[in-house]
Design a protein around this motif. Structure first.
Motif, PDB file in Angstrom:
ATOM      1  N   ARG A  91       0.397  -0.789   0.015  1.00  0.00           N
ATOM      2  CA  ARG A  91       0.232   0.005  -0.057  1.00  0.00           C
ATOM      3  C   ARG A  91       0.815   0.788  -0.135  1.00  0.00           C
ATOM      4  O   ARG A  91       0.532   2.427  -0.448  1.00  0.00           O
ATOM      5  CB  ARG A  91      -0.854   0.686   1.168  1.00  0.00           C
ATOM      6  N   ALA A  92       2.024   1.506   0.376  1.00  0.00           N
ATOM      7  CA  ALA A  92       3.461   2.692   1.232  1.00  0.00           C
ATOM      8  C   ALA A  92       3.574   2.240  -0.567  1.00  0.00           C
ATOM      9  O   ALA A  92       3.715   3.701  -0.572  1.00  0.00           O
ATOM     10  CB  ALA A  92       4.007   3.002   1.936  1.00  0.00           C
ATOM     11  N   LEU A  93       3.345   1.951  -1.631  1.00  0.00           N
ATOM     12  CA  LEU A  93       4.123   2.029  -2.698  1.00  0.00           C
ATOM     13  C   LEU A  93       3.901   2.147  -4.089  1.00  0.00           C
ATOM     14  O   LEU A  93       3.775   2.258  -4.954  1.00  0.00           O
ATOM     15  CB  LEU A  93       4.781   0.949  -3.037  1.00  0.00           C
ATOM     16  N   ARG A  94       1.961   2.326  -3.776  1.00  0.00           N
ATOM     17  CA  ARG A  94       1.491   1.836  -4.825  1.00  0.00           C
ATOM     18  C   ARG A  94       0.506   3.281  -4.457  1.00  0.00           C
ATOM     19  O   ARG A  94       0.042   4.187  -3.959  1.00  0.00           O
ATOM     20  CB  ARG A  94       0.340   0.738  -4.705  1.00  0.00           C
ATOM     21  N   ASP A  95      -0.589   3.493  -6.067  1.00  0.00           N
ATOM     22  CA  ASP A  95      -1.320   4.645  -6.188  1.00  0.00           C
ATOM     23  C   ASP A  95      -1.270   5.736  -5.506  1.00  0.00           C
ATOM     24  O   ASP A  95      -1.416   6.111  -4.971  1.00  0.00           O
ATOM     25  CB  ASP A  95      -2.903   4.255  -5.405  1.00  0.00           C
ATOM     26  N   GLY A  96       0.355   6.839  -5.105  1.00  0.00           N
ATOM     27  CA  GLY A  96       0.306   7.016  -5.015  1.00  0.00           C
ATOM     28  C   GLY A  96       1.244   7.510  -3.682  1.00  0.00           C
ATOM     29  O   GLY A  96       1.731   8.153  -2.603  1.00  0.00           O
ATOM     30  N   GLY A  97       1.032   6.218  -3.080  1.00  0.00           N
ATOM     31  CA  GLY A  97       2.109   5.699  -1.344  1.00  0.00           C
ATOM     32  C   GLY A  97       1.235   6.173  -0.314  1.00  0.00           C
ATOM     33  O   GLY A  97      -0.491   6.912  -0.595  1.00  0.00           O
ATOM     34  N   ALA A 160       4.774  -3.389   7.574  1.00  0.00           N
ATOM     35  CA  ALA A 160       6.056  -4.183   6.900  1.00  0.00           C
ATOM     36  C   ALA A 160       5.623  -4.090   5.937  1.00  0.00           C
ATOM     37  O   ALA A 160       6.340  -4.148   4.482  1.00  0.00           O
ATOM     38  CB  ALA A 160       6.367  -4.832   7.900  1.00  0.00           C
ATOM     39  N   ILE A 161       4.600  -5.022   5.806  1.00  0.00           N
ATOM     40  CA  ILE A 161       4.043  -5.943   4.762  1.00  0.00           C
ATOM     41  C   ILE A 161       3.203  -4.349   3.659  1.00  0.00           C
ATOM     42  O   ILE A 161       3.477  -4.378   2.361  1.00  0.00           O
ATOM     43  CB  ILE A 161       2.988  -6.456   4.566  1.00  0.00           C
ATOM     44  N   ASP A 162       3.090  -3.244   4.025  1.00  0.00           N
ATOM     45  CA  ASP A 162       3.048  -2.320   2.742  1.00  0.00           C
ATOM     46  C   ASP A 162       3.913  -0.890   2.096  1.00  0.00           C
ATOM     47  O   ASP A 162       4.270  -0.968   1.586  1.00  0.00           O
ATOM     48  CB  ASP A 162       2.591  -1.624   4.027  1.00  0.00           C
ATOM     49  N   ARG A 163       4.644  -2.632   2.828  1.00  0.00           N
ATOM     50  CA  ARG A 163       6.475  -2.136   1.855  1.00  0.00           C
ATOM     51  C   ARG A 163       6.846  -2.813   1.182  1.00  0.00           C
ATOM     52  O   ARG A 163       8.335  -2.791   0.648  1.00  0.00           O
ATOM     53  CB  ARG A 163       7.511  -1.096   2.756  1.00  0.00           C
ATOM     54  N   PHE A 164       6.252  -4.342   1.272  1.00  0.00           N
ATOM     55  CA  PHE A 164       7.143  -5.059   0.549  1.00  0.00           C
ATOM     56  C   PHE A 164       6.657  -5.072  -1.275  1.00  0.00           C
ATOM     57  O   PHE A 164       5.550  -3.764  -1.739  1.00  0.00           O
ATOM     58  CB  PHE A 164       5.882  -6.218   0.501  1.00  0.00           C
ATOM     59  N   SER A 165       7.331  -4.966  -1.759  1.00  0.00           N
ATOM     60  CA  SER A 165       7.888  -4.523  -3.751  1.00  0.00           C
ATOM     61  C   SER A 165       8.113  -5.642  -4.404  1.00  0.00           C
ATOM     62  O   SER A 165       9.629  -6.453  -3.428  1.00  0.00           O
ATOM     63  CB  SER A 165       8.256  -3.598  -3.780  1.00  0.00           C
ATOM     64  N   VAL A 166       7.284  -7.054  -4.747  1.00  0.00           N
ATOM     65  CA  VAL A 166       8.077  -7.682  -5.848  1.00  0.00           C
ATOM     66  C   VAL A 166       8.174  -7.446  -7.820  1.00  0.00           C
ATOM     67  O   VAL A 166       8.271  -7.917  -8.272  1.00  0.00           O
ATOM     68  CB  VAL A 166       7.642  -8.542  -5.228  1.00  0.00           C
ATOM     69  N   VAL A 167       7.643  -6.412  -7.996  1.00  0.00           N
ATOM     70  CA  VAL A 167       7.373  -5.599  -8.922  1.00  0.00           C
ATOM     71  C   VAL A 167       8.588  -6.033  -9.969  1.00  0.00           C
ATOM     72  O   VAL A 167       8.137  -6.769 -10.717  1.00  0.00           O
ATOM     73  CB  VAL A 167       6.702  -4.631  -9.210  1.00  0.00           C
ATOM     74  N   ASP A 168      10.024  -5.837  -9.797  1.00  0.00           N
ATOM     75  CA  ASP A 168      10.983  -6.136 -10.527  1.00  0.00           C
ATOM     76  C   ASP A 168      11.526  -7.609 -10.581  1.00  0.00           C
ATOM     77  O   ASP A 168      12.383  -7.917 -11.225  1.00  0.00           O
ATOM     78  CB  ASP A 168      12.322  -5.431  -9.878  1.00  0.00           C
ATOM     79  N   GLN A 169      11.253  -8.163  -9.302  1.00  0.00           N
ATOM     80  CA  GLN A 169      11.452  -9.636  -9.755  1.00  0.00           C
ATOM     81  C   GLN A 169      10.037 -10.766 -10.952  1.00  0.00           C
ATOM     82  O   GLN A 169      10.001 -12.022 -10.991  1.00  0.00           O
ATOM     83  CB  GLN A 169      10.753 -10.674  -8.750  1.00  0.00           C
ATOM     84  N   LEU A 170       8.740 -10.263 -11.053  1.00  0.00           N
ATOM     85  CA  LEU A 170       7.761 -10.958 -11.922  1.00  0.00           C
ATOM     86  C   LEU A 170       8.523 -10.812 -13.192  1.00  0.00           C
ATOM     87  O   LEU A 170       7.902 -12.240 -13.726  1.00  0.00           O
ATOM     88  CB  LEU A 170       7.172 -10.062 -12.120  1.00  0.00           C
ATOM     89  N   GLU A 171       9.324 -11.247 -13.736  1.00  0.00           N
ATOM     90  CA  GLU A 171       9.720 -11.196 -15.456  1.00  0.00           C
ATOM     91  C   GLU A 171      10.335 -12.671 -14.219  1.00  0.00           C
ATOM     92  O   GLU A 171      10.849 -13.060 -16.099  1.00  0.00           O
ATOM     93  CB  GLU A 171      10.559 -10.341 -16.360  1.00  0.00           C
ATOM     94  N   ASN A 172      10.963 -12.959 -13.921  1.00  0.00           N
ATOM     95  CA  ASN A 172      11.791 -14.044 -13.771  1.00  0.00           C
ATOM     96  C   ASN A 172      11.322 -15.024 -12.897  1.00  0.00           C
ATOM     97  O   ASN A 172      11.656 -16.707 -12.707  1.00  0.00           O
ATOM     98  CB  ASN A 172      12.370 -13.580 -11.945  1.00  0.00           C
ATOM     99  N   ILE A 173      10.018 -14.545 -12.881  1.00  0.00           N
ATOM    100  CA  ILE A 173       9.366 -16.244 -12.424  1.00  0.00           C
ATOM    101  C   ILE A 173       8.547 -17.188 -13.904  1.00  0.00           C
ATOM    102  O   ILE A 173       8.272 -16.478 -15.028  1.00  0.00           O
ATOM    103  CB  ILE A 173       7.626 -15.829 -12.223  1.00  0.00           C
TER     104      ILE A 173
END
Length: 184
Positions: A91-97, A160-173
């Protein structure tokens, strides 16, 4: 609904292994190192302790970024992913944070209302996750909250979970992945 046909199709052992994330259930109630990498290390430790070499991985909600990161880090260990109701960016990282004021307000509501059926937090929580819940269902939810973690830990986990981001990992799946998500 039975999962047996789906499990049979995977050709895997039918053992389900579930673990409590840091600060919840039977895990250590003292929270530390809430970084995503530590959650991934916890998942790896559980898989290692269970003797799992390659396995299907099912993740819900905040477990989704953990599963994605694990699958990206260990593609040889994950045979497929099932991701339900999760996200790739907190949540803290998306849609303007999320504003710091909103984050503090949520923490205060959680600390004051966690496990209290008449609290504003519980009314908001149940309207989001269990709309139309009966009094018995609300009581079960309150009991589950109190059994799972303390109000303080609930707030710290949320931050803590509001700051999780794995967007950069999607291409590795590289494994078959089923994403299930509801609307509204």
């Amino acid at each position: 609904m039975t999962w047996r046909p789906y499990l049979d199709a995977l050709g895997q052992d039918h053992t389900l292994i579930r673990y409590d994330q840091r600060g919840t259930g039977l895990s250590d109630p003292v929270l530390s190192n809430m970084h995503l990498d530590n959650h991934v290390a916890d998942l790896e430790a559980v898989a290692n302790a269970a003797g799992l070499d390659r396995f299907p991985l099912i993740a819900l909600s905040q477990g989704v970024p953990v599963a994605i990161q694990f699958a990206a880090n260990h593609p040889e260990r994950v045979s497929c992913l099932v991701l339900y109701g999760g996200y790739t960016e907190g949540r803290a990282l998306r849609d303007g944070g999320q504003s710091s004021e909103a984050a503090v307000a949520m923490m205060t509501l959680m600390r004051e209302g966690w496990g209290k059926p008449e609290s504003a937090f519980m009314r908001a929580f149940t309207s989001l996750f269990c709309p139309g819940a009966s009094q018995d269902q609300l009581a079960d939810l309150v009991n589950m909250q109190l059994a799972s973690t303390s109000p303080e830990n609930a707030g710290r986990i949320r931050m803590a979970i509001d700051r999780f981001s794995v967007v950069d990992q999607l291409e590795n799946i590289q494994v078959p992945t089923l994403v299930i998500h509801s609307r509204n």
